[in-house]
Motif scaffolding. Structure first.
Motif, PDB file in Angstrom:
ATOM      1  N   ILE A 142       0.992   4.067  -2.750  1.00 50.30           N
ATOM      2  CA  ILE A 142       0.875   5.545  -2.435  1.00 50.30           C
ATOM      3  C   ILE A 142       2.162   6.598  -3.124  1.00 50.30           C
ATOM      4  O   ILE A 142       1.949   7.740  -3.443  1.00 50.30           O
ATOM      5  N   SER A 172      -5.874   3.775  -4.570  1.00 52.38           N
ATOM      6  CA  SER A 172      -4.558   3.894  -3.587  1.00 52.38           C
ATOM      7  C   SER A 172      -4.963   4.780  -2.318  1.00 52.38           C
ATOM      8  O   SER A 172      -4.704   4.565  -1.304  1.00 52.38           O
ATOM      9  N   ILE A 173      -5.671   5.841  -2.535  1.00 56.45           N
ATOM     10  CA  ILE A 173      -6.223   6.861  -1.426  1.00 56.45           C
ATOM     11  C   ILE A 173      -7.554   6.501  -0.945  1.00 56.45           C
ATOM     12  O   ILE A 173      -8.595   6.750  -1.839  1.00 56.45           O
ATOM     13  N   THR A 174      -7.650   5.621  -0.120  1.00 54.95           N
ATOM     14  CA  THR A 174      -8.988   5.213   0.569  1.00 54.95           C
ATOM     15  C   THR A 174      -9.389   5.555   2.070  1.00 54.95           C
ATOM     16  O   THR A 174     -10.336   5.532   2.458  1.00 54.95           O
ATOM     17  N   THR A 175      -8.131   6.355   2.766  1.00 55.13           N
ATOM     18  CA  THR A 175      -8.740   6.679   3.848  1.00 55.13           C
ATOM     19  C   THR A 175      -7.704   8.065   3.910  1.00 55.13           C
ATOM     20  O   THR A 175      -6.658   8.556   3.245  1.00 55.13           O
ATOM     21  N   LEU A 227      -0.032   1.449   7.965  1.00 49.09           N
ATOM     22  CA  LEU A 227      -0.998   1.039   7.145  1.00 49.09           C
ATOM     23  C   LEU A 227      -1.394  -0.525   7.297  1.00 49.09           C
ATOM     24  O   LEU A 227      -0.738  -1.377   7.845  1.00 49.09           O
ATOM     25  N   GLN A 234       0.969  -1.247  -0.121  1.00 53.08           N
ATOM     26  CA  GLN A 234      -0.032  -0.057  -0.078  1.00 53.08           C
ATOM     27  C   GLN A 234       0.817   1.160   0.047  1.00 53.08           C
ATOM     28  O   GLN A 234       0.580   2.159  -0.719  1.00 53.08           O
ATOM     29  N   GLY A 235       2.022   1.193   0.640  1.00 53.31           N
ATOM     30  CA  GLY A 235       2.907   2.398   0.856  1.00 53.31           C
ATOM     31  C   GLY A 235       3.449   2.450  -0.883  1.00 53.31           C
ATOM     32  O   GLY A 235       3.560   3.768  -1.200  1.00 53.31           O
ATOM     33  N   ASP A 291      -3.828   7.689   4.353  1.00 54.09           N
ATOM     34  CA  ASP A 291      -3.355   7.259   2.856  1.00 54.09           C
ATOM     35  C   ASP A 291      -3.119   8.790   2.249  1.00 54.09           C
ATOM     36  O   ASP A 291      -1.998   9.077   1.606  1.00 54.09           O
ATOM     37  N   GLY A 316       4.172   2.474   5.022  1.00 53.01           N
ATOM     38  CA  GLY A 316       3.110   1.697   4.690  1.00 53.01           C
ATOM     39  C   GLY A 316       3.235   0.665   5.585  1.00 53.01           C
ATOM     40  O   GLY A 316       2.058   0.142   6.203  1.00 53.01           O
TER      41      GLY A 316
END
Length: 391
Positions: free
Chosen positions: A120, A352-355, A391, A116-117, A358, A387
């Motif tokens: 981003i 990628s950007i969900t929170t 995350l 996930q990192g 993020d 990440g």
């Protein structure tokens, strides 16, 4: 004492390999490294000739920095010298990305924080690319409008054909709006390739572009399908490595050849290695078909660069004097900004950007890259580490 051709080839390989191991920072930085090494230190060509070669490669689709390296190799050691220069500059990042793809094979990375990192990281890198290209390529209202329409068309019709049509439409619009622009000063092209050879390479470029999709349908071969996809991406990309992302994504993710997570993980990793970003194709090829796939993908995406640089060299003086062609290219360059902006939204931002966390991490990484001027590999390692922890 004049060096033999074999000595020149060895020198080209050693210098280009050193540059391939140390040239971080993307295509603009690569051009700076080339200038320092080949013009100032080695004096293989003068300032005017280098500027002319760079202008030619900016005019052509494909990886500009790789094409400049190929051109310098041709000037120094003929066509073989061009291939050796390409090999030395490209091979280090190809090997690194193939190893990364093999390490990912068989692992369940769908919930990995470091992955996930890396996704981003892709947000920050492409945002920086869009910002920089927009400042340079869309300075007036007309070009900003072309970029907006290109972004809209690319998002509404998410196919490879739609992107080709957008580029063609932008070229026609640029021709209408900017064909009367004042002719710019230019220097004489470096005449290192005969016009006969140039015509052959340009003909082969267009023949492959037309025949490969037909061969793909006739044969049903996976390898021909892969070569066609990568060749088309390398042949149709204006604006450098980041713009190849939407072309490749729409070739392989919606068709089910790989997941978005795997695709974006490789794109993030590609930021951490030196050399041309087009070696991202080597990662994709390895994911699809192992080392054989890496060879096919690398050959497919870089072959157009060879054919175009060899084919265009003998005719560049005429092209640069033609304001109609320059006007069309102005429109295409503006459309590139729109296409890249569409890719920034989908798939990069949406996947990628969900929170809020993020978004915060993406903002920090963008600041590190754009304002703190840290090298890309630092951004990649920071994103992956953050990440894994957060995350």
């Amino acid at each position: 004492m004049e060096k033999t051709l074999g000595q020149k080839w060895m020198e080209i390989f050693l210098i280009s390999t050193r540059l391939g191991l140390t040239s971080f920072g993307g295509p603009i930085a690569h051009l700076g490294y080339f200038h320092e090494e080949y013009v100032r230190r080695k004096k293989w060509l003068d300032e005017q000739s280098y500027a002319d070669l760079v202008a030619l490669c900016q005019f052509l689709p494909g990886p500009a920095s790789s094409q400049v390296g190929i051109g310098i190799g041709i000037i120094r050691g003929g066509p073989v010298g061009g291939f050796i220069s390409f090999l030395g500059f490209t091979l280090p990042s190809v090997i690194a990305l193939v190893i990364f793809a093999l390490l990912l094979e068989g692992l369940d990375v769908s919930d990995a924080g470091w992955l996930q990192g890396l996704k981003i990281v892709a947000v920050a890198v492409v945002a920086h690319a869009v910002w920089g290209m927009a400042q340079k390529l869309t300075p007036d209202l007309q070009r900003r409008t072309i970029a907006l329409l290109a972004m809209s068309g690319t998002l509404l019709w998410q196919t490879s054909l739609a992107q080709v049509l957008v580029i063609l439409a932008a070229g026609g619009t640029g021709w209408l709006l900017y064909r009367s622009a004042q002719e710019a000063d230019y220097t004489a092209v470096i005449e290192t390739v005969s016009r006969k050879t140039g015509v052959f390479c340009l003909t082969l470029f267009f023949v492959l572009l037309a025949v490969l999709p037909l061969a793909r349908d006739w044969t049903g071969s996976t390898f021909i399908a892969m070569f066609d996809s990568f060749y088309r991406a390398g042949a149709l990309v204006f604006g450098g490595g980041h713009v190849v992302l939407p072309l490749l994504e729409r070739e392989f993710v919606p068709t089910g050849w790989m997941s978005e997570e795997t695709f974006l993980a490789g794109y993030g990793a590609a930021q951490a290695v030196p050399g041309p970003l087009f070696t991202f194709a080597s990662y994709l090829g390895t994911v699809l078909s192992g080392w054989q796939g890496a060879l096919i993908a690398s050959a497919g995406i870089f072959l157009p660069a060879f054919l175009l640089i060899i084919g265009a060299l003998p005719f560049w003086s005429l092209l640069r004097k033609n304001t109609h062609i320059k006007g069309a290219l102005t429109g295409v360059n503006a459309a590139v900004v729109g296409i890249l902006l569409a890719a920034f939204y989908n798939p990069i931002w949406t996947s990628s950007i969900t929170t809020s966390l993020d978004f915060i991490l993406a903002a920090f990484l963008f600041t590190m890259l754009a304002f703190w001027k840290l090298p890309p590999w630092v951004i990649v390692l920071s994103g992956a580490a953050a990440g894994a922890v957060l995350l």
